[in-house]
Structures are given as C-alpha cells and as structure tokens.
Scaffold this motif. Structure first.
Motif, PDB file in Angstrom:
ATOM      1  N   GLU A  55     -56.786  28.493  -5.824  1.00 32.82           N
ATOM      2  CA  GLU A  55     -55.959  29.014  -6.528  1.00 32.82           C
ATOM      3  C   GLU A  55     -56.120  30.503  -5.492  1.00 32.82           C
ATOM      4  O   GLU A  55     -57.213  31.042  -5.643  1.00 32.82           O
ATOM      5  CB  GLU A  55     -55.992  28.505  -7.771  1.00 32.82           C
TER       6      GLU A  55
ATOM      7  N   LEU B  55     -48.938  32.647  -9.239  1.00 36.21           N
ATOM      8  CA  LEU B  55     -49.709  32.044  -8.862  1.00 36.21           C
ATOM      9  C   LEU B  55     -49.733  30.837  -7.477  1.00 36.21           C
ATOM     10  O   LEU B  55     -48.362  30.555  -7.268  1.00 36.21           O
ATOM     11  CB  LEU B  55     -51.101  30.806  -9.455  1.00 36.21           C
TER      12      LEU B  55
ATOM     13  N   CYS C 107     -51.870  27.858  -4.629  1.00 31.92           N
ATOM     14  CA  CYS C 107     -52.655  27.240  -4.425  1.00 31.92           C
ATOM     15  C   CYS C 107     -52.439  26.586  -3.055  1.00 31.92           C
ATOM     16  O   CYS C 107     -51.405  25.324  -2.489  1.00 31.92           O
ATOM     17  CB  CYS C 107     -52.324  26.050  -5.443  1.00 31.92           C
TER      18      CYS C 107
ATOM     19  N   TRP D  48     -50.575  21.668 -12.037  1.00 28.01           N
ATOM     20  CA  TRP D  48     -51.388  22.490 -13.139  1.00 28.01           C
ATOM     21  C   TRP D  48     -51.665  23.107 -13.912  1.00 28.01           C
ATOM     22  O   TRP D  48     -50.865  22.498 -14.447  1.00 28.01           O
ATOM     23  CB  TRP D  48     -50.333  24.524 -12.440  1.00 28.01           C
TER      24      TRP D  48
ATOM     25  N   ARG E 276     -54.772  25.268 -17.130  1.00 28.26           N
ATOM     26  CA  ARG E 276     -54.677  26.592 -17.138  1.00 28.26           C
ATOM     27  C   ARG E 276     -55.903  25.943 -18.602  1.00 28.26           C
ATOM     28  O   ARG E 276     -55.798  24.732 -19.783  1.00 28.26           O
ATOM     29  CB  ARG E 276     -53.740  26.761 -18.661  1.00 28.26           C
TER      30      ARG E 276
ATOM     31  N   CYS F 189     -46.426  20.039 -12.827  1.00 27.70           N
ATOM     32  CA  CYS F 189     -46.349  19.105 -11.892  1.00 27.70           C
ATOM     33  C   CYS F 189     -45.550  18.707 -11.045  1.00 27.70           C
ATOM     34  O   CYS F 189     -43.949  19.027 -11.679  1.00 27.70           O
ATOM     35  CB  CYS F 189     -47.702  17.421 -12.586  1.00 27.70           C
TER      36      CYS F 189
ATOM     37  N   ILE G 194     -43.190  25.484 -10.512  1.00 25.07           N
ATOM     38  CA  ILE G 194     -43.329  25.306  -9.759  1.00 25.07           C
ATOM     39  C   ILE G 194     -43.025  24.575  -8.003  1.00 25.07           C
ATOM     40  O   ILE G 194     -41.752  24.369  -8.551  1.00 25.07           O
ATOM     41  CB  ILE G 194     -44.568  23.974 -10.272  1.00 25.07           C
TER      42      ILE G 194
ATOM     43  N   LEU H 230     -47.122  28.719  -7.843  1.00 24.61           N
ATOM     44  CA  LEU H 230     -46.980  28.504  -9.873  1.00 24.61           C
ATOM     45  C   LEU H 230     -45.921  30.062 -10.162  1.00 24.61           C
ATOM     46  O   LEU H 230     -46.986  31.022 -10.201  1.00 24.61           O
ATOM     47  CB  LEU H 230     -47.642  27.779 -10.792  1.00 24.61           C
TER      48      LEU H 230
ATOM     49  N   TYR I 121     -56.136  29.093 -14.541  1.00 24.95           N
ATOM     50  CA  TYR I 121     -55.415  27.929 -13.538  1.00 24.95           C
ATOM     51  C   TYR I 121     -55.939  27.739 -13.187  1.00 24.95           C
ATOM     52  O   TYR I 121     -56.480  28.157 -12.352  1.00 24.95           O
ATOM     53  CB  TYR I 121     -54.056  29.220 -13.560  1.00 24.95           C
ATOM     54  N   TYR I 122     -56.273  26.522 -13.288  1.00 22.96           N
ATOM     55  CA  TYR I 122     -56.639  25.075 -11.971  1.00 22.96           C
ATOM     56  C   TYR I 122     -55.398  24.777 -11.294  1.00 22.96           C
ATOM     57  O   TYR I 122     -54.376  24.046 -12.059  1.00 22.96           O
ATOM     58  CB  TYR I 122     -57.180  23.912 -12.675  1.00 22.96           C
ATOM     59  N   CYS I 123     -55.184  24.270 -10.020  1.00 23.82           N
ATOM     60  CA  CYS I 123     -54.365  23.517  -9.749  1.00 23.82           C
ATOM     61  C   CYS I 123     -55.119  21.966  -9.804  1.00 23.82           C
ATOM     62  O   CYS I 123     -56.106  21.955  -8.901  1.00 23.82           O
ATOM     63  CB  CYS I 123     -53.868  23.935  -8.749  1.00 23.82           C
TER      64      CYS I 123
ATOM     65  N   TRP J 216     -60.525  19.154  -8.400  1.00 17.16           N
ATOM     66  CA  TRP J 216     -59.569  20.701  -8.095  1.00 17.16           C
ATOM     67  C   TRP J 216     -60.048  21.612  -7.385  1.00 17.16           C
ATOM     68  O   TRP J 216     -61.523  21.462  -7.083  1.00 17.16           O
ATOM     69  CB  TRP J 216     -60.074  20.729  -9.681  1.00 17.16           C
TER      70      TRP J 216
END
Length: 123
Positions: free
Chosen positions: A5, A19, A21, A35, A37, A49, A69, A80, A93-95, A113
């Motif tokens: 990310e 963002l 990814c 995505w 958080r 998603c 997205i 994102l 924030y994670y993808c 992840w």
C-alpha cells in the motif's frame, strides 16, 4: 503474493487522498481485493471491495458516496479514492487479496494482506 500500500499521509478535514495497492506474484483478474482500516483501539473494518469476476464494488455505509475503489489491471494496482475525509477516517489502511470470483467486506475472508499505510485526518 505480495501487496504494497501507498498514498497515505496527513490531510485536512474535508480533503482527499488516493491510496494505492500494488500486487506482485499474482494478477488481479483472478482475485478479489478489499480495503480495510483499523483505528487505534478499534477492530479492523471493511471499507470497500471489488470483485474480479464482474467488477462489482461494495462500500461500507460510512464511506458510500465519498470513497471509490478502482482497478488498473495494466499496473496490477487497486486504488481507493477518498474524498470529503472526516476525522473518523484516521486509521491504518490495509489492502487484502483473496483468490476467487466473489468478494467480501469481511476481513476473515481474505488470506493475503499488505503492511498498511497510515491516514491521518486533521481538524
């Protein structure tokens, strides 16, 4: 499978961030991407998603109409776009990726992840 990310940072209330990814080791056309958080002291929550099978997108109610997205398959990157940011958007924030045709906003559904990127919205 690796997800990276980027694009996080400090933004003022009402501002925007995008963002990214970027994936390596697989192509998005066979994977669902989500995505998520996680704010300090809170559980990880699904934000958005996208399905690889038909491009269907889903959003948490808290971000509908403000977040978008999207996928650039040529760059193997999912974005994102976050507009009209609120202070409650402050989080890491994670993808995440999961092979298959469907998609989900449930974190347990995903197997791969990224390391996360910090987003801070200041008032």
């Amino acid at each position: 499978v690796q997800l990276v990310e980027s694009g996080g940072g400090l933004v003022q209330l009402g501002g925007s961030l995008r963002l990214s990814c970027t994936a390596s080791g697989f192509t998005f056309d066979n994977y669902a991407i989500g995505w998520f958080r996680q704010a300090p002291g809170k559980e990880r929550e699904g934000v958005s998603c996208i399905s690889s099978s038909d491009g269907s997108t889903y959003y948490a109610d808290s971000v509908k109409g403000r977040f978008t997205i999207s996928t650039d398959n040529a760059k193997n990157t999912v974005y994102l776009q976050m507009n009209s940011l609120k202070t409650e958007a402050t989080a890491v924030y994670y993808c995440a990726a999961q092979s298959g045709a469907s998609t989900s906003l449930l974190s347990d559904w995903y197997t791969d992840w990224g390391q996360g990127t910090q987003v801070t919205v200041s008032s």
